[in-house]
Every structure is written in C-alpha cells, then in structure tokens.
Design a protein around this motif. Structure first.
Motif, PDB file in Angstrom:
ATOM      1  N   ALA A 246      44.286  44.321  62.272  1.00  0.00           N
ATOM      2  CA  ALA A 246      44.067  43.186  63.158  1.00  0.00           C
ATOM      3  C   ALA A 246      44.105  41.898  62.367  1.00  0.00           C
ATOM      4  O   ALA A 246      43.487  41.785  61.313  1.00  0.00           O
ATOM      5  N   ASP A 247      44.851  40.938  62.868  1.00  0.00           N
ATOM      6  CA  ASP A 247      44.946  39.675  62.153  1.00  0.00           C
ATOM      7  C   ASP A 247      44.878  38.490  63.096  1.00  0.00           C
ATOM      8  O   ASP A 247      45.133  37.372  62.707  1.00  0.00           O
ATOM      9  N   GLY A 248      44.553  38.766  64.320  1.00  0.00           N
ATOM     10  CA  GLY A 248      44.409  37.665  65.244  1.00  0.00           C
ATOM     11  C   GLY A 248      45.656  37.354  66.053  1.00  0.00           C
ATOM     12  O   GLY A 248      45.636  36.488  66.909  1.00  0.00           O
ATOM     13  N   PHE A 249      46.721  38.040  65.782  1.00  0.00           N
ATOM     14  CA  PHE A 249      47.948  37.807  66.521  1.00  0.00           C
ATOM     15  C   PHE A 249      48.276  39.015  67.387  1.00  0.00           C
ATOM     16  O   PHE A 249      47.792  40.121  67.152  1.00  0.00           O
ATOM     17  N   LEU A 250      49.076  38.753  68.361  1.00  0.00           N
ATOM     18  CA  LEU A 250      49.539  39.823  69.237  1.00  0.00           C
ATOM     19  C   LEU A 250      50.868  40.349  68.707  1.00  0.00           C
ATOM     20  O   LEU A 250      51.822  39.597  68.568  1.00  0.00           O
ATOM     21  N   TRP A 251      50.916  41.631  68.448  1.00  0.00           N
ATOM     22  CA  TRP A 251      52.129  42.208  67.891  1.00  0.00           C
ATOM     23  C   TRP A 251      52.652  43.326  68.776  1.00  0.00           C
ATOM     24  O   TRP A 251      51.885  44.020  69.419  1.00  0.00           O
ATOM     25  N   ARG A 252      53.937  43.500  68.753  1.00  0.00           N
ATOM     26  CA  ARG A 252      54.552  44.616  69.455  1.00  0.00           C
ATOM     27  C   ARG A 252      55.346  45.446  68.462  1.00  0.00           C
ATOM     28  O   ARG A 252      56.162  44.931  67.724  1.00  0.00           O
ATOM     29  N   LYS A 253      55.084  46.711  68.507  1.00  0.00           N
ATOM     30  CA  LYS A 253      55.763  47.604  67.574  1.00  0.00           C
ATOM     31  C   LYS A 253      57.208  47.800  67.993  1.00  0.00           C
ATOM     32  O   LYS A 253      57.508  48.004  69.158  1.00  0.00           O
ATOM     33  N   TYR A 254      58.113  47.714  67.060  1.00  0.00           N
ATOM     34  CA  TYR A 254      59.513  47.920  67.410  1.00  0.00           C
ATOM     35  C   TYR A 254      60.181  48.972  66.540  1.00  0.00           C
ATOM     36  O   TYR A 254      61.352  49.317  66.743  1.00  0.00           O
ATOM     37  N   GLY A 255      59.456  49.506  65.598  1.00  0.00           N
ATOM     38  CA  GLY A 255      60.086  50.524  64.774  1.00  0.00           C
ATOM     39  C   GLY A 255      59.107  51.187  63.836  1.00  0.00           C
ATOM     40  O   GLY A 255      58.004  50.684  63.608  1.00  0.00           O
ATOM     41  N   GLN A 256      59.516  52.293  63.336  1.00  0.00           N
ATOM     42  CA  GLN A 256      58.671  53.041  62.395  1.00  0.00           C
ATOM     43  C   GLN A 256      59.582  53.839  61.493  1.00  0.00           C
ATOM     44  O   GLN A 256      60.560  54.416  61.938  1.00  0.00           O
TER      45      GLN A 256
ATOM     46  N   PHE B  18      45.632  25.888  68.398  1.00  0.00           N
ATOM     47  CA  PHE B  18      44.484  26.746  68.546  1.00  0.00           C
ATOM     48  C   PHE B  18      44.468  27.375  69.927  1.00  0.00           C
ATOM     49  O   PHE B  18      44.604  26.717  70.918  1.00  0.00           O
ATOM     50  N   GLY B  19      44.297  28.682  69.942  1.00  0.00           N
ATOM     51  CA  GLY B  19      44.165  29.354  71.218  1.00  0.00           C
ATOM     52  C   GLY B  19      45.473  29.542  71.940  1.00  0.00           C
ATOM     53  O   GLY B  19      45.506  29.918  73.091  1.00  0.00           O
ATOM     54  N   ASP B  20      46.542  29.285  71.291  1.00  0.00           N
ATOM     55  CA  ASP B  20      47.820  29.445  71.951  1.00  0.00           C
ATOM     56  C   ASP B  20      48.228  30.894  72.019  1.00  0.00           C
ATOM     57  O   ASP B  20      47.570  31.781  71.495  1.00  0.00           O
ATOM     58  N   ALA B  21      49.359  31.063  72.651  1.00  0.00           N
ATOM     59  CA  ALA B  21      49.803  32.388  73.012  1.00  0.00           C
ATOM     60  C   ALA B  21      49.572  33.483  71.993  1.00  0.00           C
ATOM     61  O   ALA B  21      48.754  34.367  72.195  1.00  0.00           O
ATOM     62  N   CYS B  22      50.278  33.423  70.886  1.00  0.00           N
ATOM     63  CA  CYS B  22      50.230  34.565  69.994  1.00  0.00           C
ATOM     64  C   CYS B  22      49.012  34.534  69.102  1.00  0.00           C
ATOM     65  O   CYS B  22      48.655  35.527  68.505  1.00  0.00           O
ATOM     66  N   GLN B  23      48.398  33.418  69.002  1.00  0.00           N
ATOM     67  CA  GLN B  23      47.256  33.308  68.117  1.00  0.00           C
ATOM     68  C   GLN B  23      46.015  33.806  68.818  1.00  0.00           C
ATOM     69  O   GLN B  23      45.430  33.128  69.630  1.00  0.00           O
ATOM     70  N   GLN B  24      45.643  34.999  68.492  1.00  0.00           N
ATOM     71  CA  GLN B  24      44.456  35.533  69.112  1.00  0.00           C
ATOM     72  C   GLN B  24      43.238  35.190  68.311  1.00  0.00           C
ATOM     73  O   GLN B  24      42.144  35.631  68.615  1.00  0.00           O
ATOM     74  N   GLY B  25      43.420  34.435  67.324  1.00  0.00           N
ATOM     75  CA  GLY B  25      42.296  34.176  66.449  1.00  0.00           C
ATOM     76  C   GLY B  25      41.456  33.008  66.883  1.00  0.00           C
ATOM     77  O   GLY B  25      40.946  32.261  66.088  1.00  0.00           O
ATOM     78  N   ALA B  26      41.300  32.851  68.179  1.00  0.00           N
ATOM     79  CA  ALA B  26      40.435  31.786  68.632  1.00  0.00           C
ATOM     80  C   ALA B  26      39.114  31.904  67.894  1.00  0.00           C
ATOM     81  O   ALA B  26      38.513  30.930  67.513  1.00  0.00           O
TER      82      ALA B  26
ATOM     83  N   VAL C  31      36.920  36.696  64.504  1.00  0.00           N
ATOM     84  CA  VAL C  31      36.163  37.922  64.549  1.00  0.00           C
ATOM     85  C   VAL C  31      36.813  39.042  65.338  1.00  0.00           C
ATOM     86  O   VAL C  31      36.958  40.137  64.847  1.00  0.00           O
ATOM     87  N   PRO C  32      37.199  38.793  66.603  1.00  0.00           N
ATOM     88  CA  PRO C  32      37.651  39.929  67.371  1.00  0.00           C
ATOM     89  C   PRO C  32      39.017  40.396  66.949  1.00  0.00           C
ATOM     90  O   PRO C  32      39.972  39.629  66.986  1.00  0.00           O
ATOM     91  N   PRO C  33      39.145  41.602  66.539  1.00  0.00           N
ATOM     92  CA  PRO C  33      40.427  42.145  66.188  1.00  0.00           C
ATOM     93  C   PRO C  33      41.171  42.483  67.451  1.00  0.00           C
ATOM     94  O   PRO C  33      40.769  43.376  68.185  1.00  0.00           O
ATOM     95  N   THR C  34      42.235  41.805  67.713  1.00  0.00           N
ATOM     96  CA  THR C  34      42.839  41.948  69.020  1.00  0.00           C
ATOM     97  C   THR C  34      44.330  42.145  68.971  1.00  0.00           C
ATOM     98  O   THR C  34      45.079  41.513  69.657  1.00  0.00           O
ATOM     99  N   VAL C  35      44.751  43.014  68.154  1.00  0.00           N
ATOM    100  CA  VAL C  35      46.171  43.305  68.115  1.00  0.00           C
ATOM    101  C   VAL C  35      46.523  44.170  69.294  1.00  0.00           C
ATOM    102  O   VAL C  35      45.943  45.219  69.506  1.00  0.00           O
ATOM    103  N   VAL C  36      47.430  43.699  70.077  1.00  0.00           N
ATOM    104  CA  VAL C  36      47.903  44.530  71.175  1.00  0.00           C
ATOM    105  C   VAL C  36      48.884  45.512  70.610  1.00  0.00           C
ATOM    106  O   VAL C  36      50.005  45.189  70.308  1.00  0.00           O
TER     107      VAL C  36
ATOM    108  N   ARG D 107      45.634  32.357  54.454  1.00  0.00           N
ATOM    109  CA  ARG D 107      46.094  33.741  54.441  1.00  0.00           C
ATOM    110  C   ARG D 107      45.122  34.559  55.276  1.00  0.00           C
ATOM    111  O   ARG D 107      44.394  35.420  54.799  1.00  0.00           O
ATOM    112  N   PHE D 108      45.138  34.271  56.555  1.00  0.00           N
ATOM    113  CA  PHE D 108      44.151  34.793  57.456  1.00  0.00           C
ATOM    114  C   PHE D 108      43.961  36.295  57.333  1.00  0.00           C
ATOM    115  O   PHE D 108      42.864  36.811  57.420  1.00  0.00           O
ATOM    116  N   GLY D 109      45.045  36.991  57.113  1.00  0.00           N
ATOM    117  CA  GLY D 109      44.930  38.444  57.026  1.00  0.00           C
ATOM    118  C   GLY D 109      44.005  38.865  55.900  1.00  0.00           C
ATOM    119  O   GLY D 109      43.309  39.876  55.994  1.00  0.00           O
TER     120      GLY D 109
END
Length: 272
Positions: free
Chosen positions: A104-114, A166-174, A177-182, A266-268
């Motif tokens: 979790a790094d505060g951003f919304l991510w979508r998995k596209y490969g592995q 701050f608080g914009d779309a992909c930035q979940q790090g308002a 604290v809350p780990p919010t990776v989708v 380096r938020f992560g």
DNA sequence: GTTATTTGACCCTC
DNA sequence: GAGGGTCAAATAAC
C-alpha cells in the motif's frame, strides 16, 4: 513563507507527532485503571512509524545526492539481489524503488500483468495507475524480497498525472495511514504458493463493498473519490484527523503540492 | 451485459 | 536466445 522545504516541514511535523505519540504512550502506561495492552501497542506503533518517517526523510537527501551522480541508482538501499538486474531504459526511468512490508502506498493501482522472474521464488506483479484512462501513466512493479519474504520491493515508474493535488483521484494518501490499494488482482498462479500475496495490497476493511460497486460498472474515479472523501463514513471511521498541525497538513491546509511532497519524501518508504 | 482479472503470447532489449 | 514488460483474449464476478 516560513516553511522552508516540504521535507523540512514534514520532519518538523513528524517530530511533533513523535513527541505526541511518546507522550500518549506515557499516559497510557500511567493510566489508572491500566489501559489494554493493544492500546499501548498502538501508541508504540505510531511512535515507531514516526521514527521511520524521520529516518526515511532524513536519508532521502543523501540518497538524492547519490542519485544525481548515479542515474541508475535507486532511492533505497536495497539488497543487490533486489535491484533490477540489468536492462532496459525503463530501469533508468525508475522514479524510485523502495522496500517495504506493505504494498500500500496511497495510490490506486490496477494489476495488468504478472511474471515469474528468473532466479526469484516469487512472481513479479505489474500495476498501472487505476486512472490510466484519465491519462495517468504511472506504473509500478511489485515483487517480494528474496532476502525478506515478508517485504516487498516496489519500483515506481512515471509520475501520477491523474491528480497531483491533495485528495485527487489516484492519490489515496489523503492520510498516509490507510493502506488503500485497490487491488483485487488475485495471484491465480497458485504454484507460487503466496496465498497472501495480494492481501499484502491491503484493502481497507470497507473496500470489498467498494470494490463490488466498482465491478458493477462504476468508474474507478468514482470509487476512489468516495474512498477518499473525508465525509465518507468508512473512511472517517478509520482515520480521524484532529486540529493538530499534522491534521492540518493532512487536511490540505498547507498549500504546496502534495505530489511534490510525496515525491520528495519517497512516500512508499514511509510505509516500511 | 459490463467490467475487472488472469494468463499465455508477443515484443523489445540485452 | 533469454528474460522482462506489456498486450489482449478468455474468463470470472457482479
């Protein structure tokens, strides 16, 4: 402005937070009747997080200097085996690489490969920003550390353009604290055996419902914005920001761009 | 029916 | 040719 640099301000704020957490810990220890151990543990955890932030931010300046002389160098002091082995201009494009115990790094991510990576016991997961449709080109690469299976090595590429503010779309790090990776991307390759791999992406307790809603056709941005909304009950129940300087900071009272701060910090790293 | 995820295939770099 | 990164068809979930 009296505020020197975002880094300096965060250092100052985190020091305050550190002191407050320490004070809280003392109060809890001295409390009568004794408070539950988990409450004390929580205070200790907060203190520990502050310590890490301070250490990380402090180390950041040093790393930056090093990076200027070594374009291929990553931000973080990673074990050699965790470094990108070679190759690709992409490696040089790496914005930063961190080793952390959470994805979790505060951003919304979508998995596209592995991919199963040669010489690694763990697959490498590829994520792009959930707001790619809005033009955000940020991607990241996540892999478990070889040395520390409990840790993740996350490489970030590109910049988030979907919402620098701050608080914009992909930035979940308002709030950081809350780990919010989708990330409902399951690791279907059971052969790898890391059942908890994507659980490491740490969905919020409220996320399953949100996720379900998204899968029913809502745009990611809608979902994330609701997740981010300070008025969101699920959110506010998780994080309550007081009127402290830190709260002000996280609440957006400070004017400088959040992305600048996040990048410079380096938020992560802070989530280690 | 729509959307997200999985995963094999393809492309690119070394 | 090997290996890593991305694409896109197939599949699953709702």
């Amino acid at each position: 402005m009296a505020l020197a640099t975002p880094t300096a301000v965060v250092l100052q704020l985190m020091t305050m937070g550190q002191q407050s957490a320490a004070h809280l810990g003392e109060l809890l220890r001295a409390a009568s009747p004794p408070v539950r151990a988990e409450h004390q543990a929580l205070a200790t955890e907060i203190l520990r997080c502050c310590d890490r932030v301070i250490a990380t931010v402090s180390a950041g300046a040093t790393d930056k200097k090093r990076k200027m002389t070594d374009p291929g160098a990553t931000f973080c002091h990673l074990p050699a085996a965790a470094m990108p082995s070679k190759r690709r201009v992409r490696a040089a494009e790496a914005h930063r690489e961190v080793q952390t115990d959470t994805t979790a790094d505060g951003f919304l991510w979508r998995k596209y490969g592995q991919k199963d990576i040669n010489g690694s016991n763990h697959p490498r997961l590829y994520y792009r920003c959930a707001f790619r449709g809005e033009g955000c080109a940020a991607t990241r690469r996540v892999q478990r550390s070889q040395e520390e299976p409990a840790a993740f090595v996350i490489a970030y590429y590109g910049e988030h353009t979907c919402g620098a503010g701050f608080g914009d779309a992909c930035q979940q790090g308002a709030a950081p604290v809350p780990p919010t990776v989708v990330d409902s991307g399951s690791n279907a390759r059971g052969a790898v055996g890391d059942v908890d791999w994507n659980r490491g992406s740490l969905l919020l307790p409220s996320l399953p419902a949100e996720h379900g809603a998204r899968r029913r056709g809502e745009a990611p941005s809608d979902t994330s914005r609701r997740l981010l909304s300070p008025s969101s009950s699920s959110y506010s129940s998780e994080v309550e920001l007081g009127a402290s300087p830190v709260g002000e900071f996280l609440d957006g009272s400070f004017d400088w761009e959040w992305e600048t701060v996040v990048n410079s910090l380096r938020f992560g790293d802070l989530l280690q």
